[in-house]
Design a protein around this motif. Structure first.
Motif, short mmCIF file in Angstrom:
data_model
loop_
_atom_site.label_atom_id
_atom_site.label_comp_id
_atom_site.label_asym_id
_atom_site.label_seq_id
_atom_site.Cartn_x
_atom_site.Cartn_y
_atom_site.Cartn_z
N THR A 2 0.84 -1.21 0.00
CA THR A 2 0.00 0.00 0.00
C THR A 2 0.87 1.26 0.00
O THR A 2 0.53 2.24 -0.67
CB THR A 2 -0.95 0.00 1.20
OG1 THR A 2 -0.21 -0.19 2.42
CG2 THR A 2 -1.97 -1.13 1.09
N ALA A 3 1.99 1.23 0.73
CA ALA A 3 2.91 2.36 0.69
C ALA A 3 3.49 2.53 -0.70
O ALA A 3 3.70 3.67 -1.17
CB ALA A 3 4.03 2.17 1.71
N THR A 4 3.74 1.43 -1.39
CA THR A 4 4.26 1.49 -2.75
C THR A 4 3.28 2.18 -3.69
O THR A 4 3.67 2.98 -4.55
CB THR A 4 4.57 0.07 -3.26
OG1 THR A 4 5.65 -0.46 -2.50
CG2 THR A 4 4.95 0.07 -4.73
N GLU A 5 2.00 1.88 -3.55
CA GLU A 5 1.00 2.54 -4.38
C GLU A 5 1.03 4.05 -4.17
O GLU A 5 0.93 4.83 -5.13
CB GLU A 5 -0.38 1.97 -4.07
CG GLU A 5 -0.55 0.50 -4.48
CD GLU A 5 -1.87 -0.09 -4.00
OE1 GLU A 5 -2.70 0.67 -3.45
OE2 GLU A 5 -2.07 -1.30 -4.19
N ASP A 6 1.18 4.47 -2.92
CA ASP A 6 1.24 5.91 -2.61
C ASP A 6 2.50 6.54 -3.22
O ASP A 6 2.46 7.65 -3.77
CB ASP A 6 1.23 6.14 -1.10
CG ASP A 6 -0.10 5.74 -0.46
OD1 ASP A 6 -1.11 5.65 -1.18
OD2 ASP A 6 -0.10 5.50 0.77
N LEU A 7 3.63 5.85 -3.11
CA LEU A 7 4.87 6.37 -3.68
C LEU A 7 4.79 6.48 -5.20
O LEU A 7 5.28 7.46 -5.78
CB LEU A 7 6.05 5.47 -3.29
CG LEU A 7 6.52 5.55 -1.84
CD1 LEU A 7 7.48 4.41 -1.53
CD2 LEU A 7 7.19 6.89 -1.56
N ALA A 8 4.20 5.49 -5.83
CA ALA A 8 4.07 5.52 -7.28
C ALA A 8 3.25 6.73 -7.73
O ALA A 8 3.58 7.39 -8.73
CB ALA A 8 3.42 4.23 -7.78
N GLU A 9 2.20 7.04 -6.99
CA GLU A 9 1.39 8.21 -7.31
C GLU A 9 2.19 9.49 -7.16
O GLU A 9 2.11 10.41 -8.00
CB GLU A 9 0.15 8.24 -6.41
CG GLU A 9 -0.81 9.37 -6.72
CD GLU A 9 -2.06 9.33 -5.87
OE1 GLU A 9 -2.82 10.31 -5.89
OE2 GLU A 9 -2.30 8.30 -5.19
N ALA A 10 3.01 9.57 -6.09
CA ALA A 10 3.83 10.76 -5.87
C ALA A 10 4.88 10.92 -6.97
O ALA A 10 5.15 12.04 -7.43
CB ALA A 10 4.50 10.68 -4.51
N VAL A 11 5.49 9.82 -7.39
CA VAL A 11 6.48 9.87 -8.46
C VAL A 11 5.83 10.32 -9.77
O VAL A 11 6.38 11.16 -10.51
CB VAL A 11 7.17 8.51 -8.62
CG1 VAL A 11 8.04 8.48 -9.89
CG2 VAL A 11 8.03 8.19 -7.40
N THR A 12 4.66 9.79 -10.06
CA THR A 12 3.94 10.19 -11.28
C THR A 12 3.60 11.67 -11.24
O THR A 12 3.76 12.39 -12.24
CB THR A 12 2.65 9.35 -11.43
OG1 THR A 12 3.00 7.97 -11.54
CG2 THR A 12 1.88 9.77 -12.67
N ASP A 13 3.15 12.15 -10.09
CA ASP A 13 2.81 13.58 -9.95
C ASP A 13 4.02 14.47 -10.18
O ASP A 13 3.89 15.61 -10.63
CB ASP A 13 2.22 13.85 -8.57
CG ASP A 13 0.83 13.26 -8.38
OD1 ASP A 13 0.20 12.91 -9.40
OD2 ASP A 13 0.37 13.16 -7.23
N ALA A 14 5.23 13.93 -9.86
CA ALA A 14 6.46 14.70 -10.05
C ALA A 14 7.01 14.60 -11.47
O ALA A 14 8.03 15.21 -11.78
CB ALA A 14 7.52 14.22 -9.06
#
Length: 298
Positions: A102-114
């Motif tokens: 679940t933390a990975t899903e959040d990180l992936a979203e943050a990386v995409t946003d960047a």
């Protein structure tokens, strides 16, 4: 020599040989590690130093992390001098740590946003697999991004499997750790039982290795276990952490995990008795404590 610069963060027992293999394959590497000694070794192999995760990301097209746990990955990626502050358009971030799905899903979203792309790519195969470049790599994320980075991943592993969207690699790794830890515990239980029953431990291992009970732990660790050799290929403390991730994910997704719960408690006992730096096969020592007798060959 490849012109694609790669950043590597986390030069520990797994990361150091992985980075060395990439350097030997001709990739240009920029490295960062929290403790200085592994970084000096990395530089001795031809890598370049960076002063922060942000500085790594600013100089690399691909950033790889191989870190101890979820908190460490979050700090390296999202901290004040983290990877997110340095990635550019189309930077690829590959996390090869074992962390929460679940933390990975959040990180992936943050990386995409960047503006970047993320692959979660946890690994199995232990230190020897990292040295030999024969790791099993479980991938979550965009399959096209995976294809774009196969030249990098092929240096590190010989089994690369796309498991689904972001987080699926970490889910698969949790499944892997459930099975690996269960094997180590079952082999430990069998050997302690054989010792208490007066059987020849070497003969027991030889006999059951050729049948339905054969498994990686029996073939690769049992002989060391009855010698009392627990030099780490994979720290017990890491196994404890991975089982905690699996248990938490099981709770989040409503999956029953009765065996994993018991195995998790045995590795907790390893941690609490000062054996976290032993190999994960050292869980046999907890069973020996309960039996009041060591399972060792004569």
């Amino acid at each position: 020599m490849s012109s694609k610069p790669i950043g590597f963060i986390g030069l520990g027992i797994m990361g150091a040989p992985m980075a060395k293999n990439l350097l030997e394959a001709g990739f240009k590497l920029i490295g960062y590690n929290r403790s200085p000694e592994p970084l000096e070794t990395f530089i001795g192999h031809g890598g370049k130093r960076a002063e922060s995760p942000q500085a790594v990301a600013e100089r690399a097209d691909v950033v790889i992390t191989c870190l101890s746990d979820t908190d460490a990955v979050r700090e390296v990626v999202q901290g004040s001098d983290g990877v997110l502050n340095g990635i550019g358009e189309d930077t690829t971030y590959i996390d090869m740590s074992t962390i929460s799905p679940t933390a990975t899903e959040d990180l992936a979203e943050a990386v995409t946003d960047a503006g970047g792309n993320m692959l979660d790519a946890p690994i199995s195969g232990g230190e020897q697999g990292a040295i030999e470049g024969s790791l099993s790599i479980m991938i979550g994320g965009d399959p096209e991004e995976l294809d774009a980075q196969r030249d990098v991943l092929n240096v590190l592993g010989d089994r690369i499997t796309h498991c689904g969207p972001s987080g699926a690699g970490q889910t698969t790794k949790a499944c892997n750790q459930i099975l690996v830890a269960a094997q180590a515990t079952a082999v430990s239980e069998a050997l302690v039982f054989a010792q208490r029953a007066g059987a020849d431990l070497e003969a027991v291992i030889e006999a059951i290795s050729g049948g339905a009970a054969s498994c990686w732990t029996l073939e690769n660790r049992a002989s060391r276990m009855i010698e009392g050799n627990f030099d780490p290929g994979f720290f017990a403390s890491y196994q404890y952490k991975d089982l905690r991730i699996a248990s938490d994910a099981g709770e989040a997704f409503g999956a029953p995990m009765p065996q994993t719960s018991v195995t998790h408690e045995l590795y907790k006992a390893m941690e609490n008795t000062g054996r976290g730096s032993d190999d994960s096969s050292g869980v046999i020592q907890v069973l020996e404590d309960l039996a009041g007798e060591q399972a060792r060959k004569d």
